[in-house]
Design a protein around this motif. Structure first.
Motif, PDB file in Angstrom:
ATOM      1  N   GLU A  86     -49.287  29.802  69.430  1.00 14.01           N
ATOM      2  CA  GLU A  86     -48.891  29.123  70.667  1.00 14.01           C
ATOM      3  C   GLU A  86     -48.101  27.846  70.417  1.00 14.01           C
ATOM      4  O   GLU A  86     -47.315  27.417  71.248  1.00 14.01           O
ATOM      5  CB  GLU A  86     -50.121  28.756  71.492  1.00 14.01           C
ATOM      6  CG  GLU A  86     -50.817  29.905  72.139  1.00 14.01           C
ATOM      7  CD  GLU A  86     -52.038  29.454  72.928  1.00 14.01           C
ATOM      8  OE1 GLU A  86     -52.362  28.247  72.895  1.00 14.01           O
ATOM      9  OE2 GLU A  86     -52.645  30.299  73.578  1.00 14.01           O
ATOM     10  N   ASP A  87     -48.336  27.208  69.266  1.00 11.12           N
ATOM     11  CA  ASP A  87     -47.678  25.939  68.945  1.00 11.12           C
ATOM     12  C   ASP A  87     -46.249  26.109  68.440  1.00 11.12           C
ATOM     13  O   ASP A  87     -45.515  25.138  68.323  1.00 11.12           O
ATOM     14  CB  ASP A  87     -48.486  25.175  67.898  1.00 11.12           C
ATOM     15  CG  ASP A  87     -49.857  24.790  68.401  1.00 11.12           C
ATOM     16  OD1 ASP A  87     -49.979  24.516  69.610  1.00 11.12           O
ATOM     17  OD2 ASP A  87     -50.807  24.764  67.612  1.00 11.12           O
ATOM     18  N   VAL A  88     -45.863  27.343  68.138  1.00  9.25           N
ATOM     19  CA  VAL A  88     -44.503  27.601  67.648  1.00  9.25           C
ATOM     20  C   VAL A  88     -43.584  27.683  68.861  1.00  9.25           C
ATOM     21  O   VAL A  88     -43.804  28.463  69.785  1.00  9.25           O
ATOM     22  CB  VAL A  88     -44.435  28.909  66.839  1.00  9.25           C
ATOM     23  CG1 VAL A  88     -43.014  29.216  66.416  1.00  9.25           C
ATOM     24  CG2 VAL A  88     -45.338  28.806  65.617  1.00  9.25           C
ATOM     25  N   LEU A  89     -42.544  26.837  68.851  1.00  4.78           N
ATOM     26  CA  LEU A  89     -41.622  26.777  69.977  1.00  4.78           C
ATOM     27  C   LEU A  89     -40.436  27.716  69.809  1.00  4.78           C
ATOM     28  O   LEU A  89     -39.922  28.262  70.789  1.00  4.78           O
ATOM     29  CB  LEU A  89     -41.107  25.336  70.147  1.00  4.78           C
ATOM     30  CG  LEU A  89     -42.186  24.280  70.348  1.00  4.78           C
ATOM     31  CD1 LEU A  89     -41.560  22.905  70.359  1.00  4.78           C
ATOM     32  CD2 LEU A  89     -42.967  24.535  71.610  1.00  4.78           C
ATOM     33  N   ALA A  90     -39.975  27.901  68.568  1.00  2.00           N
ATOM     34  CA  ALA A  90     -38.791  28.724  68.335  1.00  2.00           C
ATOM     35  C   ALA A  90     -38.685  29.117  66.878  1.00  2.00           C
ATOM     36  O   ALA A  90     -39.248  28.460  66.018  1.00  2.00           O
ATOM     37  CB  ALA A  90     -37.527  27.969  68.754  1.00  2.00           C
ATOM     38  N   VAL A  91     -37.939  30.176  66.625  1.00  5.14           N
ATOM     39  CA  VAL A  91     -37.578  30.598  65.276  1.00  5.14           C
ATOM     40  C   VAL A  91     -36.118  30.213  65.085  1.00  5.14           C
ATOM     41  O   VAL A  91     -35.280  30.452  65.944  1.00  5.14           O
ATOM     42  CB  VAL A  91     -37.763  32.120  65.094  1.00  5.14           C
ATOM     43  CG1 VAL A  91     -37.255  32.557  63.736  1.00  5.14           C
ATOM     44  CG2 VAL A  91     -39.214  32.514  65.288  1.00  5.14           C
ATOM     45  N   ILE A  92     -35.821  29.581  63.954  1.00  4.56           N
ATOM     46  CA  ILE A  92     -34.438  29.184  63.649  1.00  4.56           C
ATOM     47  C   ILE A  92     -33.753  30.342  62.953  1.00  4.56           C
ATOM     48  O   ILE A  92     -34.152  30.745  61.866  1.00  4.56           O
ATOM     49  CB  ILE A  92     -34.417  27.928  62.732  1.00  4.56           C
ATOM     50  CG1 ILE A  92     -35.114  26.772  63.431  1.00  4.56           C
ATOM     51  CG2 ILE A  92     -32.980  27.577  62.355  1.00  4.56           C
ATOM     52  CD1 ILE A  92     -35.305  25.552  62.554  1.00  4.56           C
ATOM     53  N   GLU A  93     -32.752  30.888  63.624  1.00  2.00           N
ATOM     54  CA  GLU A  93     -32.011  32.009  63.058  1.00  2.00           C
ATOM     55  C   GLU A  93     -30.693  31.510  62.506  1.00  2.00           C
ATOM     56  O   GLU A  93     -30.041  30.671  63.120  1.00  2.00           O
ATOM     57  CB  GLU A  93     -31.780  33.082  64.124  1.00  2.00           C
ATOM     58  CG  GLU A  93     -33.078  33.678  64.625  1.00  2.00           C
ATOM     59  CD  GLU A  93     -32.864  34.716  65.706  1.00  2.00           C
ATOM     60  OE1 GLU A  93     -31.750  34.797  66.255  1.00  2.00           O
ATOM     61  OE2 GLU A  93     -33.820  35.434  66.002  1.00  2.00           O
ATOM     62  N   SER A  94     -30.309  32.033  61.348  1.00  3.61           N
ATOM     63  CA  SER A  94     -29.048  31.568  60.760  1.00  3.61           C
ATOM     64  C   SER A  94     -27.941  32.565  60.952  1.00  3.61           C
ATOM     65  O   SER A  94     -28.066  33.645  61.341  1.00  3.61           O
ATOM     66  CB  SER A  94     -29.230  31.288  59.278  1.00  3.61           C
ATOM     67  OG  SER A  94     -29.822  32.380  58.624  1.00  3.61           O
TER      68      SER A  94
END
Length: 94
Positions: A86-94
């Protein structure tokens, strides 16, 4: 690393942001940083993240998380944070 998260938890290794410069080109030292990093690399995921019921993250992905989320853990001289999914806001995609 011998840290296995349970349920919907993940273990994240802090990733320091690049050095910061002012507009005039002055490099700010690490001691000037007042905030802890808000992004890191996922190094382990719990079984609850793998069962398909939850939108999950995978090991090796870079994630952005809440500033005051999780529990810090020092292991073998490295600093990690254990987060709920729940604490993860986003995944950084390259």
């Amino acid at each position: 690393m011998n840290l296995r998260p349970l349920n919907d938890r993940i273990v994240v290794e802090f990733v320091e942001e690049e050095e910061k410069k002012t507009e005039s080109g002055i490099v700010l030292p690490d001691t000037a940083k007042k905030e802890k990093p808000q992004q890191g690399k996922v190094v382990a995921v719990g079984k609850g993240c793998e069962d398909g019921e939850l939108e999950s993250v995978k090991e090796g992905e870079l994630v952005v998380f809440d500033k005051f989320a999780g529990t810090k853990v020092n292991l073998d001289g490295e600093e990690f944070v254990i987060l709920s999914l729940e604490d993860v806001l986003a995944v950084i995609e390259s």
